[in-house]
Enzyme design. Structure first.
Site, PDB file in Angstrom:
ATOM      1  N   LYS A 115      -0.976  -9.304   3.511  1.00 25.81           N
ATOM      2  CA  LYS A 115      -0.169  -8.719   4.590  1.00 25.81           C
ATOM      3  C   LYS A 115      -1.018  -7.761   5.400  1.00 25.81           C
ATOM      4  CE  LYS A 115       3.428  -5.754   3.796  1.00 25.81           C
ATOM      5  NZ  LYS A 115       3.060  -4.535   4.561  1.00 25.81           N
ATOM      6  N   GLU A 132      -0.849  -5.213   9.154  1.00 26.45           N
ATOM      7  CA  GLU A 132       0.024  -4.565  10.132  1.00 26.45           C
ATOM      8  C   GLU A 132      -0.556  -4.737  11.537  1.00 26.45           C
ATOM      9  OE1 GLU A 132       0.676  -0.490   8.971  1.00 26.45           O
ATOM     10  OE2 GLU A 132       1.318  -1.056   6.949  1.00 26.45           O
ATOM     11  N   ASP A 172       0.838  -1.207   0.000  1.00 32.55           N
ATOM     12  CA  ASP A 172       0.000   0.000   0.000  1.00 32.55           C
ATOM     13  C   ASP A 172       0.874   1.258   0.000  1.00 32.55           C
ATOM     14  OD1 ASP A 172       0.858  -0.152   2.604  1.00 32.55           O
ATOM     15  OD2 ASP A 172      -1.135  -0.006   3.517  1.00 32.55           O
ATOM     16  N   SER A 173       2.194   1.059  -0.014  1.00 32.13           N
ATOM     17  CA  SER A 173       3.112   2.174  -0.293  1.00 32.13           C
ATOM     18  C   SER A 173       2.752   2.816  -1.642  1.00 32.13           C
ATOM     19  CB  SER A 173       4.570   1.684  -0.311  1.00 32.13           C
ATOM     20  OG  SER A 173       4.711   0.567  -1.168  1.00 32.13           O
ATOM     21  N   GLU A 214       9.942  -3.723  10.000  1.00 26.69           N
ATOM     22  CA  GLU A 214      10.322  -2.477   9.334  1.00 26.69           C
ATOM     23  C   GLU A 214      10.937  -1.500  10.328  1.00 26.69           C
ATOM     24  OE1 GLU A 214       7.329  -0.751   6.807  1.00 26.69           O
ATOM     25  OE2 GLU A 214       8.489   1.081   6.498  1.00 26.69           O
ATOM     26  N   ASP A 229      -0.927  -6.190   0.141  1.00 33.39           N
ATOM     27  CA  ASP A 229      -1.313  -5.534   1.393  1.00 33.39           C
ATOM     28  C   ASP A 229      -2.815  -5.417   1.536  1.00 33.39           C
ATOM     29  OD1 ASP A 229       0.754  -4.789   3.134  1.00 33.39           O
ATOM     30  OD2 ASP A 229       1.339  -3.100   1.869  1.00 33.39           O
TER      31      ASP A 229
END
Ligand code: KIV
Length: 273
Positions: free
Chosen positions: A122, A124, A49-50, A191, A93
């Site tokens: 993925k 978080e 999602d960057s 990260e 993501d």
């Protein structure tokens, strides 16, 4: 019949960890780059999602929608399939607030897989995500957890900063990592954390741990492709502009993969203490 090699899967990644072979991962958002990366032999492609920041130009990843993740995932999946080279594992993501409950996570992950072609999703967050990871695992959905600097929580974290420097935070991160593994996570991304903490977590976990700004002792390395290709205005300290050193994008990507496999990336100047 296709003469393709067996595609990279969760079992491939687990075997690589057991054998001590470094796992390589890069982000991609479109078909062209995905094809070049696949031909270069990368093990995993992350549709991160960057993309909200590097493709869409936002300040954070928060505005990215599930539909946008699916769109980019489909583009990447098509690019991967354009070559006879071994197929990397396609990791996608779950964007901000698309997994705020178990039901929503199941729905979002199913869309990423059915419509986007994702082979692993993925998310978080730490122990608070255990129920979500368990529910996805029960449905046969491979999960990559993400700890340390979790960009979807940037406003809670107060900026893009190194995490886990205090002893209590480091201990909590190890605890979270073990809880996520126990819940069924197949891989973990760390990260922007001290290299020593990432090394400890990588040794304690039996699942592969992939670092970004997390030192050289993780089981693999991931970078955002725009940082590797010299396209970022302010690349983070932990990245290396391989294009500046090696020229054309394809050569830069091959050099990144070769360096990770040889243990030559990251160097101390790309690590935190
Ligand atoms: O979205 C992304 O590109 C990521 C990487 C920074 C690991 O999550």
């Amino acid at each position: 019949m296709s003469n393709r090699q067996r595609p990279v899967s969760v079992t491939t990644l687990a075997a690589m960890k057991r054998r001590g072979e470094r796992i390589t991962c890069l982000t991609a958002y479109d078909a062209s780059l995905a094809r070049v990366m696949t031909e270069a032999g990368v093990d995993m492609i992350l549709v991160g999602d960057s993309l909200g920041m590097v493709v869409q130009g936002h300040d954070t990843t928060l505005p990215v929608t599930l539909d946008e993740m699916i769109y980019h995932s489909r583009c990447v999946a098509r690019g991967m399939a354009q070559t006879q080279a071994r197929q990397p594992l396609l990791l996608v993501d779950l964007p901000f607030m698309s997994y705020a409950s178990v039901e929503q996570a199941l729905h979002s992950a199913a869309r990423l897989m059915k419509e986007g072609g994702a082979q692993m999703v993925k998310l978080e967050g730490g122990a608070a995500q255990v129920a979500v990871v368990q529910a996805l695992t029960v449905q046969g959905i491979p999960v990559c957890a993400h700890l340390g600097l979790t960009p979807q929580s940037v406003h809670k974290l107060g900026g893009y900063k190194v995490q886990g420097r205090e002893a209590s935070a480091a201990e909590a991160m190890l605890h979270d990592a073990l809880a996520l593994q126990q819940a069924g996570a197949d891989t973990l991304i760390l990260e922007c954390i001290p290299a020593t903490l990432a090394e400890l977590i990588s040794k304690e976990l039996h699942i592969p741990v992939i670092g970004i700004g997390a030192g050289a002792q993780c089981d693999g390395q991931v970078l955002v492709s725009t940082d590797v290709l010299g396209l970022s205005a302010q690349p983070p300290r932990f990245a290396l502009d391989y294009a500046q050193i090696h020229g054309a994008p394809a050569l830069a990507i091959r050099a990144f993969i070769a360096d990770v496999r040889a243990g030559a990336f990251p160097q101390p100047e790309q690590c935190f203490s």
